[in-house]
Structure formats: C-alpha cells, structure tokens
Design a protein around this motif. Structure first.
Motif, PDB file in Angstrom:
ATOM      1  N   ALA A 192      -9.520  16.443  -5.589  1.00 25.45           N
ATOM      2  CA  ALA A 192      -9.220  17.523  -4.643  1.00 25.45           C
ATOM      3  C   ALA A 192      -7.733  17.854  -4.657  1.00 25.45           C
ATOM      4  CB  ALA A 192      -9.665  17.127  -3.235  1.00 25.45           C
ATOM      5  N   ALA A 193      -6.884  16.820  -4.754  1.00 24.18           N
ATOM      6  CA  ALA A 193      -5.441  17.057  -4.795  1.00 24.18           C
ATOM      7  C   ALA A 193      -5.059  17.849  -6.041  1.00 24.18           C
ATOM      8  CB  ALA A 193      -4.699  15.717  -4.767  1.00 24.18           C
ATOM      9  N   ALA A 194      -5.689  17.519  -7.176  1.00 21.60           N
ATOM     10  CA  ALA A 194      -5.408  18.257  -8.407  1.00 21.60           C
ATOM     11  C   ALA A 194      -5.828  19.719  -8.261  1.00 21.60           C
ATOM     12  CB  ALA A 194      -6.123  17.601  -9.582  1.00 21.60           C
ATOM     13  N   ARG A 195      -7.020  19.976  -7.729  1.00 19.96           N
ATOM     14  CA  ARG A 195      -7.498  21.357  -7.558  1.00 19.96           C
ATOM     15  C   ARG A 195      -6.563  22.143  -6.640  1.00 19.96           C
ATOM     16  NH1 ARG A 195     -12.527  18.806  -7.024  1.00 19.96           N
ATOM     17  NH2 ARG A 195     -12.455  19.139  -4.763  1.00 19.96           N
ATOM     18  N   GLU A 196      -6.160  21.502  -5.546  1.00 17.13           N
ATOM     19  CA  GLU A 196      -5.290  22.178  -4.582  1.00 17.13           C
ATOM     20  C   GLU A 196      -3.952  22.552  -5.209  1.00 17.13           C
ATOM     21  OE1 GLU A 196      -3.287  21.275  -0.211  1.00 17.13           O
ATOM     22  OE2 GLU A 196      -4.973  20.065  -0.925  1.00 17.13           O
ATOM     23  N   ALA A 197      -3.483  21.719  -6.149  1.00 19.22           N
ATOM     24  CA  ALA A 197      -2.211  21.991  -6.817  1.00 19.22           C
ATOM     25  C   ALA A 197      -2.378  22.894  -8.030  1.00 19.22           C
ATOM     26  CB  ALA A 197      -1.555  20.670  -7.227  1.00 19.22           C
ATOM     27  N   GLY A 198      -3.614  23.260  -8.349  1.00 17.86           N
ATOM     28  CA  GLY A 198      -3.859  24.154  -9.464  1.00 17.86           C
ATOM     29  C   GLY A 198      -4.087  23.464 -10.796  1.00 17.86           C
ATOM     30  N   TYR A 199      -4.499  22.209 -10.747  1.00 16.46           N
ATOM     31  CA  TYR A 199      -4.709  21.454 -11.982  1.00 16.46           C
ATOM     32  C   TYR A 199      -6.156  20.991 -12.077  1.00 16.46           C
ATOM     33  CZ  TYR A 199       0.395  21.254 -11.812  1.00 16.46           C
ATOM     34  OH  TYR A 199       1.713  21.585 -11.739  1.00 16.46           O
ATOM     35  N   GLU A 200      -6.475  20.403 -13.226  1.00 16.07           N
ATOM     36  CA  GLU A 200      -7.805  19.827 -13.449  1.00 16.07           C
ATOM     37  C   GLU A 200      -7.733  18.306 -13.305  1.00 16.07           C
ATOM     38  OE1 GLU A 200      -9.015  21.090 -17.306  1.00 16.07           O
ATOM     39  OE2 GLU A 200      -8.719  23.223 -16.881  1.00 16.07           O
ATOM     40  N   GLY A 201      -8.896  17.663 -13.360  1.00 15.65           N
ATOM     41  CA  GLY A 201      -8.933  16.216 -13.357  1.00 15.65           C
ATOM     42  C   GLY A 201      -8.536  15.617 -12.029  1.00 15.65           C
ATOM     43  N   ALA A 202      -7.823  14.482 -12.077  1.00 20.39           N
ATOM     44  CA  ALA A 202      -7.505  13.714 -10.879  1.00 20.39           C
ATOM     45  C   ALA A 202      -6.004  13.463 -10.805  1.00 20.39           C
ATOM     46  CB  ALA A 202      -8.255  12.384 -10.888  1.00 20.39           C
ATOM     47  N   MET A 203      -5.387  13.877  -9.709  1.00 16.11           N
ATOM     48  CA  MET A 203      -3.957  13.681  -9.463  1.00 16.11           C
ATOM     49  C   MET A 203      -3.797  12.632  -8.370  1.00 16.11           C
ATOM     50  SD  MET A 203      -0.971  16.446  -8.472  1.00 16.11           S
ATOM     51  CE  MET A 203      -1.415  16.668  -6.748  1.00 16.11           C
ATOM     52  N   PHE A 204      -3.419  11.432  -8.755  1.00 17.17           N
ATOM     53  CA  PHE A 204      -3.281  10.355  -7.784  1.00 17.17           C
ATOM     54  C   PHE A 204      -1.916  10.425  -7.101  1.00 17.17           C
ATOM     55  CE2 PHE A 204      -6.836   8.780 -10.185  1.00 17.17           C
ATOM     56  CZ  PHE A 204      -7.610   8.132  -9.226  1.00 17.17           C
ATOM     57  N   PRO A 205      -1.863  10.002  -5.839  1.00 18.59           N
ATOM     58  CA  PRO A 205      -0.607  10.093  -5.082  1.00 18.59           C
ATOM     59  C   PRO A 205       0.387   9.019  -5.500  1.00 18.59           C
ATOM     60  CG  PRO A 205      -2.274   9.007  -3.759  1.00 18.59           C
ATOM     61  CD  PRO A 205      -2.967   9.455  -5.024  1.00 18.59           C
ATOM     62  N   TRP A 206       1.673   9.317  -5.312  1.00 19.25           N
ATOM     63  CA  TRP A 206       2.706   8.315  -5.606  1.00 19.25           C
ATOM     64  C   TRP A 206       2.598   7.145  -4.639  1.00 19.25           C
ATOM     65  CZ3 TRP A 206       5.252   5.829  -8.804  1.00 19.25           C
ATOM     66  CH2 TRP A 206       6.414   5.123  -8.489  1.00 19.25           C
ATOM     67  N   GLN A 207       2.385   7.427  -3.363  1.00 15.89           N
ATOM     68  CA  GLN A 207       2.160   6.369  -2.383  1.00 15.89           C
ATOM     69  C   GLN A 207       0.764   6.544  -1.807  1.00 15.89           C
ATOM     70  OE1 GLN A 207       5.231   5.443   0.503  1.00 15.89           O
ATOM     71  NE2 GLN A 207       6.831   6.371  -0.768  1.00 15.89           N
ATOM     72  N   SER A 208      -0.037   5.510  -1.967  1.00 17.07           N
ATOM     73  CA  SER A 208      -1.420   5.543  -1.490  1.00 17.07           C
ATOM     74  C   SER A 208      -1.597   4.523  -0.377  1.00 17.07           C
ATOM     75  CB  SER A 208      -2.371   5.228  -2.647  1.00 17.07           C
ATOM     76  OG  SER A 208      -3.717   5.260  -2.224  1.00 17.07           O
ATOM     77  N   GLY A 209      -2.537   4.788   0.518  1.00 20.21           N
ATOM     78  CA  GLY A 209      -2.816   3.869   1.609  1.00 20.21           C
ATOM     79  C   GLY A 209      -4.307   3.674   1.776  1.00 20.21           C
ATOM     80  N   SER A 210      -4.818   4.081   2.915  1.00 22.96           N
ATOM     81  CA  SER A 210      -6.212   3.804   3.221  1.00 22.96           C
ATOM     82  C   SER A 210      -7.161   4.799   2.564  1.00 22.96           C
ATOM     83  CB  SER A 210      -6.425   3.810   4.739  1.00 22.96           C
ATOM     84  OG  SER A 210      -6.071   5.068   5.281  1.00 22.96           O
ATOM     85  N   GLU A 211      -6.831   6.095   2.611  1.00 21.17           N
ATOM     86  CA  GLU A 211      -7.796   7.117   2.229  1.00 21.17           C
ATOM     87  C   GLU A 211      -7.594   7.675   0.835  1.00 21.17           C
ATOM     88  OE1 GLU A 211      -7.531  10.046   5.277  1.00 21.17           O
ATOM     89  OE2 GLU A 211      -8.588   8.831   6.755  1.00 21.17           O
ATOM     90  N   GLY A 212      -6.414   7.506   0.250  1.00 26.15           N
ATOM     91  CA  GLY A 212      -6.180   8.046  -1.076  1.00 26.15           C
ATOM     92  C   GLY A 212      -5.421   9.344  -1.098  1.00 26.15           C
ATOM     93  N   GLY A 213      -4.991   9.832   0.076  1.00 30.47           N
ATOM     94  CA  GLY A 213      -4.137  11.003   0.115  1.00 30.47           C
ATOM     95  C   GLY A 213      -2.694  10.619  -0.158  1.00 30.47           C
ATOM     96  N   GLU A 214      -1.824  11.610  -0.264  1.00 29.56           N
ATOM     97  CA  GLU A 214      -0.409  11.357  -0.509  1.00 29.56           C
ATOM     98  C   GLU A 214       0.253  10.853   0.765  1.00 29.56           C
ATOM     99  OE1 GLU A 214       2.393  10.334  -2.059  1.00 29.56           O
ATOM    100  OE2 GLU A 214       1.877  11.851  -3.580  1.00 29.56           O
ATOM    101  N   GLU A 215       0.749   9.626   0.721  1.00 25.27           N
ATOM    102  CA  GLU A 215       1.381   9.009   1.884  1.00 25.27           C
ATOM    103  C   GLU A 215       2.899   8.925   1.751  1.00 25.27           C
ATOM    104  OE1 GLU A 215      -0.239   8.553   4.479  1.00 25.27           O
ATOM    105  OE2 GLU A 215      -2.304   8.601   3.739  1.00 25.27           O
ATOM    106  N   THR A 216       3.459   9.538   0.707  1.00 27.49           N
ATOM    107  CA  THR A 216       4.906   9.510   0.543  1.00 27.49           C
ATOM    108  C   THR A 216       5.560  10.286   1.680  1.00 27.49           C
ATOM    109  OG1 THR A 216       4.641   9.469  -1.852  1.00 27.49           O
ATOM    110  CG2 THR A 216       6.812  10.048  -1.007  1.00 27.49           C
ATOM    111  N   PRO A 217       6.521   9.689   2.382  1.00 26.93           N
ATOM    112  CA  PRO A 217       7.207  10.416   3.461  1.00 26.93           C
ATOM    113  C   PRO A 217       7.938  11.638   2.908  1.00 26.93           C
ATOM    114  CG  PRO A 217       7.689   8.063   3.560  1.00 26.93           C
ATOM    115  CD  PRO A 217       6.994   8.306   2.255  1.00 26.93           C
ATOM    116  N   THR A 218       8.109  12.621   3.730  1.00 27.20           N
ATOM    117  CA  THR A 218       8.853  13.811   3.320  1.00 27.20           C
ATOM    118  C   THR A 218      10.345  13.639   3.524  1.00 27.20           C
ATOM    119  OG1 THR A 218       8.509  14.774   5.515  1.00 27.20           O
ATOM    120  CG2 THR A 218       6.907  15.342   3.797  1.00 27.20           C
ATOM    121  N   ALA A 219      10.750  12.585   4.233  1.00 27.03           N
ATOM    122  CA  ALA A 219      12.168  12.307   4.456  1.00 27.03           C
ATOM    123  C   ALA A 219      12.379  10.805   4.487  1.00 27.03           C
ATOM    124  CB  ALA A 219      12.641  12.938   5.768  1.00 27.03           C
ATOM    125  N   HIS A 220      13.590  10.371   4.118  1.00 27.85           N
ATOM    126  CA  HIS A 220      13.926   8.960   4.196  1.00 27.85           C
ATOM    127  C   HIS A 220      15.341   8.812   4.729  1.00 27.85           C
ATOM    128  CE1 HIS A 220      15.603  10.013   0.217  1.00 27.85           C
ATOM    129  NE2 HIS A 220      16.512   9.083   0.476  1.00 27.85           N
TER     130      HIS A 220
END
Length: 843
Positions: free
Chosen positions: A378-406
């Motif tokens: 779903a992340a790949a489709r939303e970004a306009g790509y095919e296949g599977a785009m895994f997040p840089w930081q993953s947690g419980s559900e598999g969505g992108e958990e990377t903070p937007t600020a540090h």
C-alpha cells in the motif's frame, strides 16, 4: 568462575548506572528487564520491555503536534528494599558501602549483586542477590535475596512491590515527548499473591504482573494502591546465619496465545511456578542448550568475554522464543528506549549469524516482514510505485514510524528528519531472505513472494534517463547526506549502494523465481529487470566509486577542527553549518558494497553494467571513504573491519576491537545506557564467521572456506547448522578444518555418521583410561583440540566418518565401540570396521 564468562561492575558510580543497567539486562526473547537496582532511588532507570508491545501518543513539539510509536516501558516487577532496625529503607547512595559489586554470569544468564554496608548504628550486613528472567519459561522472572547479619542479630524489614508508576523516560532527548503509555491500572491480592494490571492507551494491550514471595514465614497481606501493590515481611536474622527471601514473578499480556485473561493467567502461572532454585536449574539448562548452538571460541579471556557478551545480548533479544512471536529486530534490543524500540535494517547484520545457528528464529523475523507485506504494498502504491516499499523505521503495524523531526542535543533545536528516504531497508530484507536460503536450502513460497515484491519496488524506482536507469530522491546508509546543499527538497540521485544492490537484487530475483514457479514474473517484467541490471547508472570520480551523483562537487571538511567528533551533523548544525555541504560520512555507505559483496561480485556487477573496472578500484575506494568517515554509528567499525580484513589486517583488527568493545566501553559516549546496539553486536559475530573465517555459502549447497585470521588470533572455532546438519569449523593461521578434517570446501552430501548422545562421554572415558590429554589425542587423530572438545562436551548427534575412524585409532578402540557397540549398528559407509589394534602402541 571463569572471567571469560563474567562481566563485572565493581563499586557504585551513579554517572555510569545507565550503562551498567543496559549491559546487565536479562531477557528471554519474549521480555527483558534492565539491570536496575531493586530498591528505588533517583539514579535508577527501570525498564521492562516485551517484544512487540508498542503504543502511539501525540506530543506537541515546537508548536506542532507529532505522533510517535514507542516500545512501552511496562510495570516494574523488581522493587524490593529492606531496612535494619531504626533505619530508613536501604538506598546504596545514602549508606556507608563496604563492598558493592555486580556480576553478570553470561553462561547461565544470572545477575548477581553483592552488597556490604554499615548502617548508622554500626551494624554490618551482607546482601547477596541473584536475578533471572527465565529462558526455560518465558513468562517468569525471579529475584532471590540473602541477608547475613555480620555483627548483630534482630529483625530485617523487607518490602516487595509491583510498581505501575512507570513511563518512558529512559532517553533524555525524548523527555519533551509524552511517555505515559500506561493507563487503567488495577491492583489486588489473591491467596497471598499480589497482582497488577495496566493497559496501553492507544494499542490497548493489557499487561499483568503477579508476584509470589517465598520467605518461609508469612508476610503482611499485600496492600493494593491505585498503581502499585506492596507486601512487607520481617526476617529474623541471627548473627552469621544467612536468611533468604525470593520474589517469583509472572508477566503476561493480552497478546499471549493462551489464557482466559492476562490477570488470571499471571496469577495462575506464578502460583504454579517452582521455587527459585528449581527455576534457576531449568533456566541454566535452557542457556546451556543455547550455548551449544551458539558456541564461538576465540583465544584470550578479554576477547572471549566480549564475544560472549555479544552472543548473550543477541540471544536475550532474539531467542527461540522469539520465533513464535510477531516481532522484528529492534535496533537497541530489549535493553532501552533509544530509537523507540523500532526496527530498522539491523537485521542485515544479525540474521546471517542467526540463520546458521537458529534458523527458526531467523525465519520468524522474516515472517514479521512478510506479515507487513500488505502495508508495504500500500505504501508503494501511495507513493506511485509497484511492489512493496518497507518503512525505514517499523513498529507494530508496518507503517512508517520514522519521526518527522529530531532533537539536536548540541543545539537544542528540533530539526526535520528525512531518514525515511532510506529505501535501502528493503534491500536488507531481501538480502536476509537470500542468506536464509543459502544457510538452510529452504525457500518457503512466502519468502519468495517477499523477495520478488521488493524487486518490483526497486525496479519501479529506477527510471530511464538517456541510456541509463537512475534512482533519485533517496538516501543511502550514510545519514549525514540527506539532500543537496541548498535544495528545496531532500533526497539524492544514484546512491551507489542503492543502485548496485538493486542490480544484485534483480539478478537474484531470477533464481528466486525459479524456486517458486507459481510466482514467476511475467516475461515483460523479467525483460525489464534484466535491462535495468545491465544499464543502471553508477558515478565515479578521482578513480573511485562516487557515493552519489554530485558527490565530487561537495567541499572537503576541515577534519582537524572536528577531530574526534563522531556526530558531525550535530556539531556542524550547532555551529550554524550543514553537513550536507561536505564530503563527510557518518558511517560506511559506498563501502557497504564491499561488506555485502565479494570483490568478484562487485566487479562483476560493474562490468555487467559496462563500466571498465580499473586496477585498484576497490582498495582506492576503501581508502578514500575511510579518510572521510567520522564513525558516528557503531555499525561503521563493523563494516570497516570487514572491508579492511584482506588489505590491512592491523587496521581491520583495530576496528574489530572497537566494534567488539563499543557497548562494553560505551565508545559513543553515553548511548549504551539507552540500549545496546544489536546490529553491531550481531555484525561482530558475523564478521568472525563470514569474514575472518572466510565462510562463503553457495547456492549449490557447498560451503567455501578461505580464512585469513588477524595476526592476534590463535584459533577460531564454532559449530554451525548448514542445510539441517550441524558441522564444526575451526581454523588457525595454517589451515581450516571441517568436522576435524582439513579442507576448504564442504557439501551436505558428504558422509557423516550418527551418534547416540553418549559419543562424547565414550571418547572421554577412553581418553582418560589411556591417561591422554585432549591435545595429544587430537594430534594423533589429526584434528584440532577444539573439535575434540566439541565432541566430548556437546555430544553431537552426527560426526564426520573419517574423523571418527582416526579417533578410534588414536584411542585404541573401534568405531562400533565409540558409537555404543551393539548388534545391528551399521558401520559408517565406505569404511568398514576399524579393527582393534593388538600391537604395542608407540607415542
């Protein structure tokens, strides 16, 4: 106790308590507890973390609301304090300490604390505590405390507590964010047992603790409060006579597969739990089984201890119990709250070692990724790509958990975080699928599905510009370089690591598809993959591989000004500058290619792409980037030790020792207190086996060994599990042996024979009957003493037939006798019976 198996912390140093707590963490792959002191004081940072238990909270940062998912700090089961008559509750920083020592027993997974103190009335008391988190029963933990009054007699008050008043406060720079993940606390008592429950606010996971106190005398009825429950006990001490109290605890959650509810399950488990001694016996036996598979022998006490520390913490985070859970590889283990317990790419450094010893655990970690394949698609489709785009930081559900600020601690400013552009995390997942296949010979269809969908994503990332495919808008492993200087949007073009590993990925996708015919890509898809793998863009400058397009145009940094600064990004930002302007790396990026690929593989890919490989390209590239790297990541020393192993063994050794001692000596300056660096620990172990030992796994099932040990190594020995067979490898500077036989290659079809579990004892009995040392028998049998020790101590189920015949000759017995004799036992194939010698032996 052998110092190689003991990590000691002597004295009380409040400034280093966080480091000691992290290094003294105990766990079983399901949950872990930091080595905080049982008595509550201001310097302790308690932490109990269950694998896969996360929660999401909103916080206001710099005037805006941000959402972060964290691994949750669960209720504290440890608290137990005590007081002599007329004294306050014991706190080590407030009393006259005569002795204070922590010993972590790495072989048995036990933390021992020895305390001697004198109270304000001149009474001297010795306290000895033993703590475990059971590897035999992953729901149980225990703390035993033994008091000895040295110069007095009288009552000792003891208070035991289950404390729900915890939050995520273990990382100073996160304290501007909410950490109150637990709510809905409830406490109570049942038949003298105390219990506490709480619930995570958003994910709604219920956690329950139940405790039993074994003291030989009745204590007060547990006193429940809103978020803690305590019981008090009075022990009558007689001078010089030890008195013991034990606290047995069960931890359950609503994610557990069995149990009516967490509270009743915890109460039932702690009620049925055995005594501390019996718990310890089962726990130690479980660790003994783990060490049989994880054995890794090197010369020297200090070196051995550091290796044992790395194996120990790896197995506490990722044990066989983990295989049953839906969890990934948390970058900081279950040892602290840094990186919020998220899963990055550290599995690439950890799983190659696991796959050759605990393949079921490695497969479970791959399944964590596969279960999140729908989210990645779903992340790949939303970004306009095919296949599977895994997040840089993953947690419980598999969505992108990377903070937007540090937060930059050097400047106190919150800055944008663009690290989610590290798409190469998918390459790490695919790499581990391939390594698992090489180690086991197995490719489950869902693993092939995972690999092929990652290939589809990276193929869709590549777009044709002129006559070359390019990948734009990404970051490589070097987290300093996130954007071009002055650019309005983040991301880089043609990161060499990403592009070349994409070619590797698409080339291997053909082999993966052949193993799963029902998943074979279309002819058009295969043709495009092949075209990309022949026309991907790679940049060069100054006779080296460019880290990305435009890298050559960056400025050179004044390294003398920033000598010794590991986090250049923070230092430069605090100075009003930007690290993106400079040829400066946090860690290996382009050089990761030399970590994952052999020289032949790397040059083969470049030649496939039509780039002429000039002599010395790889060593020039290694030297170039080594001079421009600040080693701001613990992974950097691992990679540089690897890539220098064949060209500069002395420098490789220095980086290896830095990586090995990285957490033990806290070389990053305070980061270990927030959790150990699991990727670096796994990477050092993999470095020993695949780099220094030269272990190469091949698709045809063969092993190839080409060892080049550093000069300070004597012997390197280890068992591995290859295609379902356990084999023993050891090497020195002269030769390498497999199952006691000198050789450079091994195939699963080679003849071995089965033992019956008593082989080791029979070998020992024969050797001792003849009065021979292991070293002498090994010499006469033309095998290493390490392999003979392995046979005697581990009782392996299989053994090389040729080695067994030589051993029977050396011990003046027969193969049949070593295998247990008995009618009907077939001799090992191809050898016939080894007759008992009748002539006198000459040694």
């Amino acid at each position: 106790m052998d110092d190689a198996w003991t990590l000691v912390h002597d004295g009380l140093d409040l400034s280093r308590e966080g480091l000691r707590e992290a290094l003294c963490t105990l766990g079983n792959g399901r949950f872990a507890t930091r080595g905080a002191t049982p008595e509550v004081n201001g310097s302790r940072t308690p932490g109990t973390y269950a694998a896969g238990i996360y929660n999401r909270l909103d916080s206001v940062v710099a005037g805006r609301t941000v959402t972060n998912e964290d691994m949750v700090n669960l209720p504290d089961w440890l608290p137990l304090t005590f007081a002599t008559p007329g004294s306050e509750w014991f706190r080590p920083e407030r009393v006259a300490l005569l002795a204070y020592r922590h010993e972590l027993d790495l072989r048995h997974g036990v933390l021992v604390r020895e305390v001697r103190w004198c109270d304000g009335h001149g009474r001297t008391t010795r306290v000895r505590q033993r703590r475990l988190v059971s590897m035999a029963d992953p729901y149980l933990a225990a703390l035993e405390t033994t008091f000895t009054a040295e110069n007095w007699s009288g009552p000792m008050r003891v208070r035991a507590t289950l404390d729900g008043r915890v939050s995520n406060r273990g990382v100073a720079r996160y304290r501007g964010l909410r950490g109150d993940h637990l709510t809905g606390h409830a406490t109570g008592a049942e038949d003298g047992l105390a219990w506490l429950t709480a619930r995570t606010r958003c994910s709604r996971v219920t956690v329950a603790l139940a405790a039993r106190i074994d003291a030989g005398i009745p204590g007060s009825r547990p006193s429940p409060a809103a978020d803690q429950v305590s019981s008090e006990h009075v022990l009558h001490l007689a001078c010089g006579e030890p008195v013991t109290i034990a606290k047995i605890v069960a931890l359950t959650t609503s994610r557990d597969p069995t149990g009516h509810d967490p509270r009743s399950s915890a109460v039932g488990r702690v009620r049925r739990a055995p005594s501390f001694e019996d718990l310890l016996a089962g726990h130690a036996a479980a660790w003994e089984r783990l060490w049989r598979r994880a054995r890794l022998d090197v010369d020297g006490t200090r070196l051995s201890r550091a290796v044992h520390v790395h194996v120990f913490h790896l197995l506490q985070t990722l044990s066989p119990h983990t295989a049953e859970l839906d969890v990934g590889v948390p970058a900081r283990g279950l040892h602290g709250e840094a990186y919020r317990g998220h899963v990055f790419w550290d599995e690439m450094f950890v799983q190659p070692w696991l796959s050759l010893r605990f393949p079921e655990t490695s497969l479970g970690l791959l399944r964590y990724r596969w279960r999140r394949l729908p989210q990645a698609r779903a992340a790949a489709r939303e970004a306009g790509y095919e296949g599977a785009m895994f997040p840089w930081q993953s947690g419980s559900e598999g969505g992108e958990e990377t903070p937007t600020a540090h937060l930059n601690p050097a400047s106190g400013r919150w800055l944008p975080d663009h690290s989610r552009l590290q798409r190469h995390v998918g390459l790490a997942i695919a790499y581990n699928v391939w390594q698992y296949y090489l180690a086991t010979g197995s490719m489950p269809p869902w693993c092939a599905e995972l690999f092929l969908d990652i290939a589809r994503f990276f193929a869709s990332l590549a777009t044709l510009h002129g006559d070359r495919y390019e990948i734009r808008g990404v970051m490589g492993p070097d987290e300093y370089q996130a954007a071009y200087p002055g650019a309005a949007t983040p991301g880089l073009a043609n990161n060499a690591y990403t592009n070349i590993m994409t070619v590797w990925l698409l080339m291997h996708a053909r082999e993966i598809a052949a193993l799963a015919p029902e998943l074979v890509p279309t002819a058009a898809e295969r043709a495009r993959w092949d075209d990309i793998s022949r026309r991907m863009r790679v940049d060069f400058h100054d006779g080296v591989i460019s880290q990305f397009t435009g890298y050559a145009d960056l400025l050179e940094l004044d390294w003398a000004r920033y000598r010794g600064v590991r986090r250049l990004d923070r230092a430069l930002e605090a100075d009003g500058d930007d690290v993106n302007r400079y040829k400066a790396s946090k860690q290996a990026d382009t050089l990761m290619l030399c970590y994952l690929l052999t020289a032949d593989e790397l040059t083969g890919i470049l030649e496939r792409l039509g780039y002429p490989v000039q002599p010395g390209l790889i060593p020039r590239t290694v030297s170039y980037y080594l001079d421009r790297t600040s080693h701001g990541s613990t992974l950097s020393a691992v990679v540089h030790a690897w890539v220098l192993a064949r060209s500069n063994r002395a420098q490789s050794w220095r980086f290896f020792i830095e990586a090995l001692n990285g957490d033990i000596e806290d070389v990053q300056g305070g980061t270990t207190a927030e959790g150990i660096h699991l990727g670096a620990m796994g990477g050092t172990l993999d470095l020993l086996q695949r780099c220094y030992l030269g272990l190469e796994l091949r698709p045809d099932g063969r092993l190839r060994l080409d060892p080049l040990l550093p000069g300070r190594f004597g012997v390197l020995s280890m068992p591995i599990l290859h295609h379902g067979r356990q084999i023993f490898i050891d090497a020195d500077h002269d030769e390498v042996r497999v199952n006691g036989v000198a050789r450079r290659t091994y195939t699963p079809e080679e003849v071995i024979t089965a033992g019956d579990g008593d082989l080791g004892r029979r070998i020992t009995r024969c050797r001792e009957r003849l009065g021979l040392t292991r070293e002498l028998v090994a010499e006469r049998a033309d095998m290493s003493s390490g392999y003979l020790s392995y046979l005697e101590e581990e009782n392996p189920g299989t053994v090389d037939a040729g080695a067994l015949h030589r051993l029977s000759d050396a011990l003046r017995t027969t193969v049949d006798e070593l295998l247990g004799g008995g009618a009907g036992r077939p001799a090992p194939p191809g050898h016939g019976r080894c007759a008992m010698r009748t002539a006198p032996w000459r040694w």
